[in-house]
Write a protein that holds these residues in place. Sequence first.
Motif, PDB file in Angstrom:
ATOM      1  N   LYS A  10       8.268  15.608 -73.906  1.00  0.00           N
ATOM      2  CA  LYS A  10       8.784  15.795 -72.553  1.00  0.00           C
ATOM      3  C   LYS A  10      10.146  16.465 -72.626  1.00  0.00           C
ATOM      4  O   LYS A  10      11.009  16.046 -73.400  1.00  0.00           O
ATOM      5  N   LEU A  11      10.318  17.504 -71.821  1.00  0.00           N
ATOM      6  CA  LEU A  11      11.604  18.178 -71.664  1.00  0.00           C
ATOM      7  C   LEU A  11      11.863  18.325 -70.174  1.00  0.00           C
ATOM      8  O   LEU A  11      11.118  19.016 -69.479  1.00  0.00           O
ATOM      9  N   GLY A  12      12.875  17.649 -69.686  1.00  0.00           N
ATOM     10  CA  GLY A  12      13.144  17.674 -68.256  1.00  0.00           C
ATOM     11  C   GLY A  12      11.956  17.094 -67.502  1.00  0.00           C
ATOM     12  O   GLY A  12      11.488  16.007 -67.817  1.00  0.00           O
ATOM     13  N   LEU A  13      11.438  17.840 -66.557  1.00  0.00           N
ATOM     14  CA  LEU A  13      10.290  17.393 -65.758  1.00  0.00           C
ATOM     15  C   LEU A  13       8.955  17.861 -66.332  1.00  0.00           C
ATOM     16  O   LEU A  13       7.909  17.571 -65.764  1.00  0.00           O
ATOM     17  N   ILE A  14       8.980  18.568 -67.460  1.00  0.00           N
ATOM     18  CA  ILE A  14       7.771  19.118 -68.063  1.00  0.00           C
ATOM     19  C   ILE A  14       7.301  18.223 -69.205  1.00  0.00           C
ATOM     20  O   ILE A  14       8.093  17.818 -70.058  1.00  0.00           O
ATOM     21  N   THR A  15       5.997  17.928 -69.224  1.00  0.00           N
ATOM     22  CA  THR A  15       5.402  17.116 -70.280  1.00  0.00           C
ATOM     23  C   THR A  15       4.175  17.826 -70.841  1.00  0.00           C
ATOM     24  O   THR A  15       3.326  18.287 -70.075  1.00  0.00           O
ATOM     25  N   ALA A  16       4.113  17.900 -72.167  1.00  0.00           N
ATOM     26  CA  ALA A  16       2.906  18.383 -72.845  1.00  0.00           C
ATOM     27  C   ALA A  16       2.248  17.170 -73.484  1.00  0.00           C
ATOM     28  O   ALA A  16       2.886  16.424 -74.225  1.00  0.00           O
ATOM     29  N   THR A  17       0.970  16.975 -73.184  1.00  0.00           N
ATOM     30  CA  THR A  17       0.203  15.864 -73.718  1.00  0.00           C
ATOM     31  C   THR A  17      -0.918  16.426 -74.572  1.00  0.00           C
ATOM     32  O   THR A  17      -1.702  17.256 -74.112  1.00  0.00           O
ATOM     33  N   VAL A  18      -0.965  15.974 -75.845  1.00  0.00           N
ATOM     34  CA  VAL A  18      -1.975  16.451 -76.789  1.00  0.00           C
ATOM     35  C   VAL A  18      -3.062  15.392 -76.912  1.00  0.00           C
ATOM     36  O   VAL A  18      -2.775  14.214 -77.129  1.00  0.00           O
ATOM     37  N   ILE A  29      -0.331  20.546 -69.916  1.00  0.00           N
ATOM     38  CA  ILE A  29       1.090  20.699 -69.615  1.00  0.00           C
ATOM     39  C   ILE A  29       1.252  20.511 -68.111  1.00  0.00           C
ATOM     40  O   ILE A  29       0.553  21.146 -67.325  1.00  0.00           O
ATOM     41  N   ALA A  30       2.150  19.608 -67.746  1.00  0.00           N
ATOM     42  CA  ALA A  30       2.319  19.263 -66.331  1.00  0.00           C
ATOM     43  C   ALA A  30       3.797  19.152 -65.978  1.00  0.00           C
ATOM     44  O   ALA A  30       4.643  18.872 -66.831  1.00  0.00           O
ATOM     45  N   ARG A  31       4.076  19.357 -64.701  1.00  0.00           N
ATOM     46  CA  ARG A  31       5.419  19.183 -64.147  1.00  0.00           C
ATOM     47  C   ARG A  31       5.404  17.974 -63.228  1.00  0.00           C
ATOM     48  O   ARG A  31       4.540  17.849 -62.357  1.00  0.00           O
ATOM     49  N   SER A  32       6.351  17.065 -63.422  1.00  0.00           N
ATOM     50  CA  SER A  32       6.482  15.887 -62.567  1.00  0.00           C
ATOM     51  C   SER A  32       7.355  16.211 -61.360  1.00  0.00           C
ATOM     52  O   SER A  32       8.279  17.018 -61.446  1.00  0.00           O
ATOM     53  N   TRP A  40       5.941   9.451 -57.749  1.00  0.00           N
ATOM     54  CA  TRP A  40       5.854  10.489 -58.776  1.00  0.00           C
ATOM     55  C   TRP A  40       4.449  11.059 -58.827  1.00  0.00           C
ATOM     56  O   TRP A  40       3.472  10.324 -58.834  1.00  0.00           O
ATOM     57  N   MET A  41       4.381  12.377 -58.859  1.00  0.00           N
ATOM     58  CA  MET A  41       3.122  13.117 -58.922  1.00  0.00           C
ATOM     59  C   MET A  41       3.255  14.145 -60.046  1.00  0.00           C
ATOM     60  O   MET A  41       4.337  14.313 -60.611  1.00  0.00           O
ATOM     61  N   SER A  42       2.155  14.836 -60.354  1.00  0.00           N
ATOM     62  CA  SER A  42       2.244  15.913 -61.336  1.00  0.00           C
ATOM     63  C   SER A  42       1.454  17.115 -60.847  1.00  0.00           C
ATOM     64  O   SER A  42       0.529  16.987 -60.046  1.00  0.00           O
ATOM     65  N   THR A  43       1.839  18.276 -61.356  1.00  0.00           N
ATOM     66  CA  THR A  43       1.190  19.525 -60.986  1.00  0.00           C
ATOM     67  C   THR A  43       1.156  20.445 -62.200  1.00  0.00           C
ATOM     68  O   THR A  43       1.940  20.270 -63.138  1.00  0.00           O
ATOM     69  N   SER A  44       0.257  21.404 -62.161  1.00  0.00           N
ATOM     70  CA  SER A  44       0.214  22.427 -63.208  1.00  0.00           C
ATOM     71  C   SER A  44       0.761  23.745 -62.677  1.00  0.00           C
ATOM     72  O   SER A  44       0.504  24.808 -63.229  1.00  0.00           O
ATOM     73  N   SER A  45       1.548  23.668 -61.612  1.00  0.00           N
ATOM     74  CA  SER A  45       2.213  24.837 -61.038  1.00  0.00           C
ATOM     75  C   SER A  45       3.703  24.738 -61.378  1.00  0.00           C
ATOM     76  O   SER A  45       4.301  23.672 -61.253  1.00  0.00           O
ATOM     77  N   ASP A  50      11.263  26.276 -64.540  1.00  0.00           N
ATOM     78  CA  ASP A  50      10.493  25.394 -65.428  1.00  0.00           C
ATOM     79  C   ASP A  50       9.994  26.117 -66.678  1.00  0.00           C
ATOM     80  O   ASP A  50       9.624  25.474 -67.666  1.00  0.00           O
ATOM     81  N   LEU A  51       9.937  27.435 -66.642  1.00  0.00           N
ATOM     82  CA  LEU A  51       9.197  28.180 -67.660  1.00  0.00           C
ATOM     83  C   LEU A  51       9.737  28.027 -69.077  1.00  0.00           C
ATOM     84  O   LEU A  51       8.951  27.964 -70.025  1.00  0.00           O
ATOM     85  N   LEU A  52      11.021  27.926 -69.259  1.00  0.00           N
ATOM     86  CA  LEU A  52      11.562  27.748 -70.601  1.00  0.00           C
ATOM     87  C   LEU A  52      11.116  26.408 -71.183  1.00  0.00           C
ATOM     88  O   LEU A  52      10.703  26.332 -72.349  1.00  0.00           O
TER      89      LEU A  52
END
Length: 73
Positions: A10-18, A29-32, A40-45, A50-52
């Motif tokens: 997790k970096l900031g609001l971005i999480t990668a789950t393997v 990969i999702a944004r909270s 709290w919700m998540s999106t793939s937008s 967020d891109l970095l």
Amino acid sequence: MSNQPAYKVKLGLITATVWKNDGFYSVDIARSYKNGEGNWMSTSSYSHSDLLNVAKCAERAEIWISRQLNGAK
């Protein structure tokens, strides 16, 4: 797929789950964010800002998967 992720970063609001599934890995990969009710919700937008973190999370997930596939711990 297992109910538990093999790895999460997790970096900031971005999480990668393997996820590990029969010898291969997949990555979500999702944004909270908080909705109007404060839940709290998540999106793939992703927004431009967020891109970095999306790229960094993807890179860290790829490194972790490569280590698993090459037998390194």
